[in-house]
Design an enzyme around this catalytic site. Structure first.
Site, PDB file in Angstrom:
ATOM      1  N   LYS A 284       0.861  -1.183   0.000  1.00 13.04           N
ATOM      2  CA  LYS A 284       0.000   0.000   0.000  1.00 13.04           C
ATOM      3  C   LYS A 284       0.903   1.241   0.000  1.00 13.04           C
ATOM      4  CE  LYS A 284      -4.266   1.475   2.230  1.00 13.04           C
ATOM      5  NZ  LYS A 284      -5.438   1.036   2.971  1.00 13.04           N
ATOM      6  N   GLU A 371     -19.567  -5.346   9.946  1.00  9.67           N
ATOM      7  CA  GLU A 371     -20.505  -4.565  10.758  1.00  9.67           C
ATOM      8  C   GLU A 371     -21.576  -5.433  11.406  1.00  9.67           C
ATOM      9  OE1 GLU A 371     -19.444  -3.697   7.707  1.00  9.67           O
ATOM     10  OE2 GLU A 371     -18.443  -1.774   8.006  1.00  9.67           O
ATOM     11  N   ARG A 399     -25.345  -1.934   7.050  1.00 11.47           N
ATOM     12  CA  ARG A 399     -24.962  -3.326   6.837  1.00 11.47           C
ATOM     13  C   ARG A 399     -25.506  -4.276   7.909  1.00 11.47           C
ATOM     14  NH1 ARG A 399     -20.538  -4.749   3.420  1.00 11.47           N
ATOM     15  NH2 ARG A 399     -21.234  -3.845   1.476  1.00 11.47           N
TER      16      ARG A 399
HETATM   17  C1  LIG Z   1     -18.924  -1.795   4.624  1.00 12.94           C
HETATM   18  C2  LIG Z   1     -17.751  -0.855   4.728  1.00 12.94           C
HETATM   19  N1  LIG Z   1     -17.147  -0.676   5.916  1.00 12.94           N
HETATM   20  C3  LIG Z   1     -16.094   0.163   6.014  1.00 12.94           C
HETATM   21  C4  LIG Z   1     -15.621   0.831   4.925  1.00 12.94           C
HETATM   22  C5  LIG Z   1     -14.482   1.852   5.055  1.00 12.94           C
HETATM   23  N2  LIG Z   1     -13.299   1.426   4.301  1.00 12.94           N
HETATM   24  C6  LIG Z   1     -13.016   1.892   3.081  1.00 12.94           C
HETATM   25  S1  LIG Z   1     -11.642   1.258   2.434  1.00 12.94           S
HETATM   26  C7  LIG Z   1     -11.351   0.358   3.822  1.00 12.94           C
HETATM   27  C8  LIG Z   1     -10.151  -0.525   3.891  1.00 12.94           C
HETATM   28  C9  LIG Z   1     -10.221  -1.562   2.848  1.00 12.94           C
HETATM   29  O1  LIG Z   1      -9.070  -2.350   2.929  1.00 12.94           O
HETATM   30  P1  LIG Z   1      -8.685  -3.230   1.693  1.00 12.94           P
HETATM   31  O2  LIG Z   1      -9.906  -3.875   1.139  1.00 12.94           O
HETATM   32  O3  LIG Z   1      -7.598  -4.147   2.105  1.00 12.94           O
HETATM   33  O4  LIG Z   1      -8.169  -2.203   0.632  1.00 12.94           O
HETATM   34  P2  LIG Z   1      -6.814  -1.352   0.655  1.00 12.94           P
HETATM   35  O5  LIG Z   1      -7.240   0.043   0.995  1.00 12.94           O
HETATM   36  O6  LIG Z   1      -5.896  -1.940   1.654  1.00 12.94           O
HETATM   37  O7  LIG Z   1      -6.291  -1.449  -0.707  1.00 12.94           O
HETATM   38  C10 LIG Z   1     -12.344   0.573   4.773  1.00 12.94           C
HETATM   39  C11 LIG Z   1     -12.380  -0.020   6.121  1.00 12.94           C
HETATM   40  C12 LIG Z   1     -16.306   0.616   3.707  1.00 12.94           C
HETATM   41  N3  LIG Z   1     -15.946   1.259   2.597  1.00 12.94           N
HETATM   42  N4  LIG Z   1     -17.342  -0.240   3.633  1.00 12.94           N
END
Ligand SMILES: Cc1ncc(C[n+]2csc(CCOP(=O)(O)OP(=O)(O)O)c2C)c(N)n1
Length: 638
Positions: A284, A371, A399
């Site tokens: 990342k 969630e 959710r």
């Molecule tokens: C249902 C939901 N909960 C929380 C989020 C907030 N959120 C957005 S991106 C993220 C992290 C996602 O991590 P990953 O899938 O590993 O992607 P990366 O950013 O590491 O590439 C979170 C918690 C969301 N978008 N949707």
């Protein structure tokens, strides 16, 4: 500058490029990403991490026909850059500009408008099932990219279970960067870590290439796949049994920044029959050292300038947000009461709970992007005798509606829900506006629904809820916390606070637009209109006594809420008046209309919707003019 990128109008333009040129293009794309965040806040580290993966996917598949879904969608920027949106890229997340998430209205290459994590495998499987049933469509391949942060979401296993059973051709690319927004948590992440230490990835890159080179590049894909599998097993390099047990072919881990290798792998798996999981390892923030070193901060950094030596200067806001006010209030409550616990579903950074996490590691729970589990988990803790707080964004609470209903309100358990990012979140847009919570929470028996009018209320409401023996919710937006001047009344269940009583009309403010309502009333007073303000505080139980007195006796009443009008606070007021037999012809409800709201700065959106002080005052003037001829006593229904 962007020698190659500026010529890419569509992924078709990538076709003639060599691997070396694709690498050069990746560099140009990263530069554009860095330039963007020097002009505004935007998703950053996640996008830097998928540049090579994006190029490898678009050069292996034809997504004008094949299907591609980026899970969540916050890492869609490289995809936008090469699907015809390079020239508009600078408008990202601004009013009228590109959306920071996939948007089918912008491009046919974006299939779903999404911003919530976890649904990509289900939606992609659905596309494949649909294409297979329709004449002439079954050749369309189906691919989704999901991050390791999103991967523990419950729906992912519902989808994998279904896909494994159906045996559909489906490629799931697991983008493993060991990060959610914060470092990922939980047993599944530990399993992925064990797969990473598999020698296929660590140290033996030459071994990988040897294996790939032994696999015939052409011929039957299933045979090519089996040849690869045989070679990797021979070399003791095969893992991923968890996925294999679910009927997925597991391949990886693969270096997600090596375009040449990625393209070989993608080419190898693209026609393998049945569901395949390709485990890709990325970093990342890759390519921009500060982001790679601190991907949490650089997930969505504040606007910054780059300087020669790589020193950064951030444009920081000096005001304290409601989120900060509440994280400090949570800290104090946890300090004072050992039964108070707090839960976040992967949003520790967004809800500013880092200090709480450090100070109370045994009473702070990061459940990951789960969630539904989080709420049932909180219910269990409440049943055991604790006082759990679920600190969550309004939109993500959607959710887990069923757990709020069954595990919490049906049992009447004292769980406190703090809904951050309530109302208009601004540049994230329709996927993230928290506009429905009042409507969906107030219909649940036992649930207390509160809307603090300012920071004083917010802190006092948390205190109130932790002493109340039923489920409680309260909401606040992403904005600087304000405080209404003057002496304030304490929080009492179902009691509004009268700021001033007006003889010409009343504004009933529900939530943190209270200061705007007070400002509007002050302006109206200068125009000679005596308009008072009530701070509603409770949507449920509603203070019918105070609010209905205003409706029964004042020339007009305007309700104000930063929430969907349908089913929201104003609706609750009108219902209560109707039930009491009081006419509501002189009541006007201000709030969010029945449509999805585009992205823009929160202030711009509030002004567009007539929810800024000017808009509120204007509505009062109109109501005053309209209701002038009618007298309050004529409104009472006999
Ligand atoms: C249902 C939901 N909960 C929380 C989020 C907030 N959120 C957005 S991106 C993220 C992290 C996602 O991590 P990953 O899938 O590993 O992607 P990366 O950013 O590491 O590439 C979170 C918690 C969301 N978008 N949707």
């Amino acid at each position: 500058m962007d020698k190659l990128l500026s010529k890419i109008e569509s992924p078709r333009d990538l076709q003639g490029l060599s691997n070396a040129e694709l690498e050069q293009l990746a560099g140009e794309m990263r530069e554009v990403l860095c330039n963007l965040v020097s002009t505004r806040t935007a998703h950053f580290a996640s996008n830097l991490g998928v540049v090579e993966l994006c190029l490898a996917l678009h050069t292996t598949f034809d997504f004008s026909r094949d299907r591609l879904i980026w899970d969540t969608g916050h890492q869609i920027y490289p995809h936008k850059l090469i699907t015809g949106r390079y020239h508009e890229f600078g408008t990202m997340r601004s009013k009228g500009g590109l959306m920071g998430y996939p948007n089918p209205n912008e491009s046919d290459y974006d299939l779903f408008m999404t911003g919530h994590a976890g649904s990509s495998i289900s939606a992609t499987l659905g596309l494949k099932a649909g294409d297979d049933l329709l004449p002439g469509q079954s050749d369309r391949r189906a691919v989704c990219v999901i991050g390791d942060g999103a991967f523990p979401s419950g729906i992912v296993y519902e989808a994998m279970n279904n896909a494994g059973g159906l045996g559909k051709n489906l490629l799931v690319v697991l983008n493993d960067n060991q990060m959610s927004i914060c470092p990922r948590v939980g047993g599944l992440g530990q399993y992925l870590d064990r797969l990473r230490v598999n020698s296929l990835y660590t140290g033996l890159k030459s071994e990988v290439l040897k294996i790939l080179n032994k696999v015939p590049l052409f011929g039957d894909p299933a045979e090519r796949f089996l040849a690869q599998l045989k070679e990797s097993i021979k070399a003791g390099l095969h893992g991923g049994m968890l996925f294999e047990e679910l009927n997925f072919r597991y391949i990886g881990p693969v270096d997600g920044h090596n375009i040449t290798q990625l393209r070989k792998y993608l080419d190898m798996v693209k026609d393998v029959p049945g569901p395949v999981l390709l485990h890709v390892v990325t970093e990342k923030g890759h390519g921009f050292q500060p982001a790679a070193e601190d991907p949490v901060f650089f997930h969505t950094p504040p606007q910054f300038t780059r300087e020669e030596e790589g020193i950064l200067e951030f444009k920081k806001s000096s005001s304290k947000a409601y989120t900060n006010v509440m994280s400090e209030a949570i800290f104090k409550q946890m300090e004072a009461n050992g039964k108070v616990t707090v839960m976040t579903a992967a949003m520790c950074q967004g809800t500013k709970l880092e200090k709480v996490r450090a100070a109370f590691p045994d009473r702070f729970f990061d459940t990951g992007i789960c969630e539904a589990h989080t709420v049932a988990f909180a219910a269990g803790q409440a049943k055991a005798g604790l006082r759990p707080i679920v600190d969550i964004y309004s939109t993500f609470l959607q959710r887990t509606y069923d757990q709020i209903f069954q595990e919490v309100t049906l049992q009447n358990l004292p769980v406190t829900f703090l809904l951050d990012r309530a109302g208009l979140t601004g540049p994230d847009g329709p996927t993230h506006h928290g506009m429905f919570d009042l409507a969906y929470l107030r219909v649940l028996p036992n649930m207390v629904v509160m809307c603090p009018g300012d920071a004083f209320d917010a802190v006092a409401m948390l205190d109130f809820s932790l002493g109340h023996d039923s489920p409680c919710s309260m909401r606040y937006p992403k904005t600087a916390a304000q405080r209404v001047e003057g002496s304030r009344t304490p929080i009492e269940l179902g009691r509004a606070e009268v700021i001033d009583w007006g003889h010409d009309g009343m504004i009933v403010a529900c939530g943190t637009l209270l200061p705007s309502c007070i400002e509007a009333a002050a302006g109206l007073r200068e125009d000679g209109l005596d308009v008072g303000v009530i701070n509603a505080r409770f949507v449920k139980p509603l203070d019918s006594q105070t609010i209905l007195r205003a409706i029964a006796t004042c020339p007009f009443v305007v309700t104000v809420e930063e929430a969907a009008l349908m089913g929201g606070f104003g609706s609750a007021v009108v219902e209560a008046a109707t039930d009491a037999g009081i006419s509501t012809a002189h009541v006007r409800r201000l709030g969010i209309p029945d449509r999805f709201i585009e992205h823009a700065e929160r202030g711009e959106l509030l002004a567009d919707l007539g929810l800024d002080p000017d808009g509120i005052a204007q509505a009062c003037r109109q109501m005053s003019a309209r209701c002038d001829v009618k007298k309050p006593d004529r409104r009472r229904v006999s």
